[in-house]
Design a protein around this motif. Structure first.
Motif, PDB file in Angstrom:
ATOM      1  N   ASP A 240      -3.556  -1.150   7.257  1.00 32.81           N
ATOM      2  CA  ASP A 240      -3.388  -2.476   6.955  1.00 32.81           C
ATOM      3  C   ASP A 240      -4.517  -3.164   7.546  1.00 32.81           C
ATOM      4  O   ASP A 240      -4.521  -4.822   7.005  1.00 32.81           O
ATOM      5  N   ASP A 241      -4.105  -3.213   8.732  1.00 27.01           N
ATOM      6  CA  ASP A 241      -5.364  -3.922   9.748  1.00 27.01           C
ATOM      7  C   ASP A 241      -6.334  -4.158   8.748  1.00 27.01           C
ATOM      8  O   ASP A 241      -7.102  -5.351   9.188  1.00 27.01           O
ATOM      9  N   VAL A 242      -7.415  -3.109   9.238  1.00 32.07           N
ATOM     10  CA  VAL A 242      -8.594  -2.846   8.789  1.00 32.07           C
ATOM     11  C   VAL A 242      -8.010  -3.632   7.474  1.00 32.07           C
ATOM     12  O   VAL A 242      -8.934  -4.738   7.241  1.00 32.07           O
ATOM     13  N   GLN A 243      -7.271  -3.520   6.112  1.00 31.53           N
ATOM     14  CA  GLN A 243      -7.665  -3.736   5.279  1.00 31.53           C
ATOM     15  C   GLN A 243      -7.344  -5.805   5.219  1.00 31.53           C
ATOM     16  O   GLN A 243      -8.157  -6.717   4.468  1.00 31.53           O
ATOM     17  N   ASN A 244      -6.741  -6.008   6.533  1.00 27.15           N
ATOM     18  CA  ASN A 244      -6.180  -7.382   6.563  1.00 27.15           C
ATOM     19  C   ASN A 244      -7.711  -7.800   7.416  1.00 27.15           C
ATOM     20  O   ASN A 244      -7.758  -9.432   7.005  1.00 27.15           O
ATOM     21  N   GLU A 245      -8.306  -7.305   8.469  1.00 19.70           N
ATOM     22  CA  GLU A 245      -9.096  -7.938   8.337  1.00 19.70           C
ATOM     23  C   GLU A 245     -10.817  -8.163   7.907  1.00 19.70           C
ATOM     24  O   GLU A 245     -11.514  -9.644   7.097  1.00 19.70           O
ATOM     25  N   VAL A 246     -10.503  -7.451   6.455  1.00 18.51           N
ATOM     26  CA  VAL A 246     -11.980  -7.617   5.476  1.00 18.51           C
ATOM     27  C   VAL A 246     -11.196  -8.147   4.799  1.00 18.51           C
ATOM     28  O   VAL A 246     -12.031  -9.736   4.507  1.00 18.51           O
ATOM     29  N   ARG A 247      -9.884  -9.378   3.829  1.00 15.01           N
ATOM     30  CA  ARG A 247     -10.100 -10.167   3.705  1.00 15.01           C
ATOM     31  C   ARG A 247      -9.797 -11.462   4.305  1.00 15.01           C
ATOM     32  O   ARG A 247     -11.002 -12.220   3.693  1.00 15.01           O
ATOM     33  N   GLN A 248      -9.707 -11.517   5.751  1.00 12.18           N
ATOM     34  CA  GLN A 248      -9.970 -12.268   6.623  1.00 12.18           C
ATOM     35  C   GLN A 248     -11.193 -12.673   6.486  1.00 12.18           C
ATOM     36  O   GLN A 248     -12.349 -14.072   6.311  1.00 12.18           O
ATOM     37  N   ILE A 249     -11.903 -11.667   6.726  1.00 11.40           N
ATOM     38  CA  ILE A 249     -13.296 -11.562   7.185  1.00 11.40           C
ATOM     39  C   ILE A 249     -14.600 -12.926   5.626  1.00 11.40           C
ATOM     40  O   ILE A 249     -15.486 -13.469   5.712  1.00 11.40           O
TER      41      ILE A 249
END
Length: 275
Positions: A240-249
């Motif tokens: 989930d952290d990775v998915q959120n990071e990718v979305r934010q970037i």
């Protein structure tokens, strides 16, 4: 040579290295105690003889005609003038040269630039017309800021980058991709002036490398390539952290185009496969 099962070798520049943890770490700097006169007799690389360029034109033409992907020219690190200088001299010694032994520093960088231009000419003469992107690299920064003041960079390093990058642009219409790790924000105006079109790796863990600020300040002049954190998020975060990071970037860097999504560094062994 081998030492405790690790391979030791000397590269084409005469720098002695050891393969350790997947990286070729330097263990001997051949010009560490050199003088100006030593530069005249040093055994420098010969790009005409050291590399085989045969066949790459046909490959590039075929890939370009197929039109499926953007074509990236990557020939190692042909742009690293500053780095190659300290690879030969030693980091401490070359920093002292930049400040207090400028004649030697200029002579060394001038010779390296001459060889880099030969590298580039032989390569781009074959494939330059087919490339969309051409990769150059020279790390100029660390975690908290550039290695040197902008004034010292402009005096000592920038003129050689200008010479090399203008030479590249004469030989290819490709966009220049430039790799520098660390907090490079304070040099970005200069690097854009030098001719950089694309910044890699966008090390978001370094000071002043917030993606929303980078886009706001430089997004009309730079594309960004990288930015998915390999320090904390990918190795230590959840899926989930990775998915959120990718979305934010993507939210920060993608509007209007100008973003190639990638990890900041090569994916290291400590990154869980699910991430």
């Amino acid at each position: 040579e081998t030492a405790e099962g690790k391979i030791i070798f000397v590269d084409e520049w005469g720098v002695k290295r050891i393969i350790d943890g997947g990286y070729a770490s330097i263990i001997e700097y051949p010009l560490q105690v050199a003088s100006l006169e030593d530069l005249e007799v040093y055994e420098w690389p010969n790009p005409a003889e050291d590399f085989d360029y045969s066949g790459i034109r046909c490959q590039a033409r075929k890939l370009s005609s197929e039109g499926e992907y953007a074509l990236v020219g990557n020939m190692g690190s042909p742009g690293n003038i500053f780095e190659q200088s300290w690879y030969l001299r030693g980091l401490t010694e070359f920093f002292l040269d930049l400040l207090d032994n400028k004649e030697f520093a200029h002579a060394l960088m001038s010779k390296i630039t001459e060889i880099r231009k030969q590298n580039v000419e032989y390569f781009l003469r074959e494939v330059g017309e087919y490339l969309d992107v051409f990769q150059l690299a020279d790390d100029l920064a660390m975690q908290h800021g550039p290695y040197m003041s902008p004034e010292l960079y402009r005096e000592m390093i920038k003129p050689y980058q200008v010479e090399l990058f203008r030479f590249v642009k004469e030989l290819t219409p490709a966009k220049i991709y430039y790799h520098s790790c660390g907090s490079v924000t304070g040099l970005l105006d200069d690097l854009i002036d030098v001719g950089v079109d694309i910044l890699n790796p966008v090390q978001v863990s370094a000071d002043g490398m917030e993606t929303n600020q980078l886009k706001q300040r430089f997004g009309d002049r730079l594309s960004f390539w990288g930015a998915i954190d390999t320090t904390e998020v990918l190795p230590k975060g959840t899926v989930d952290d990775v998915q959120n990071e990718v979305r934010q970037i993507i939210h920060d860097l993608a509007p209007g185009g100008g973003f190639v999504l990638a990890s900041v560094h090569n994916l290291q062994p400590d990154i869980p496969p699910e991430n």
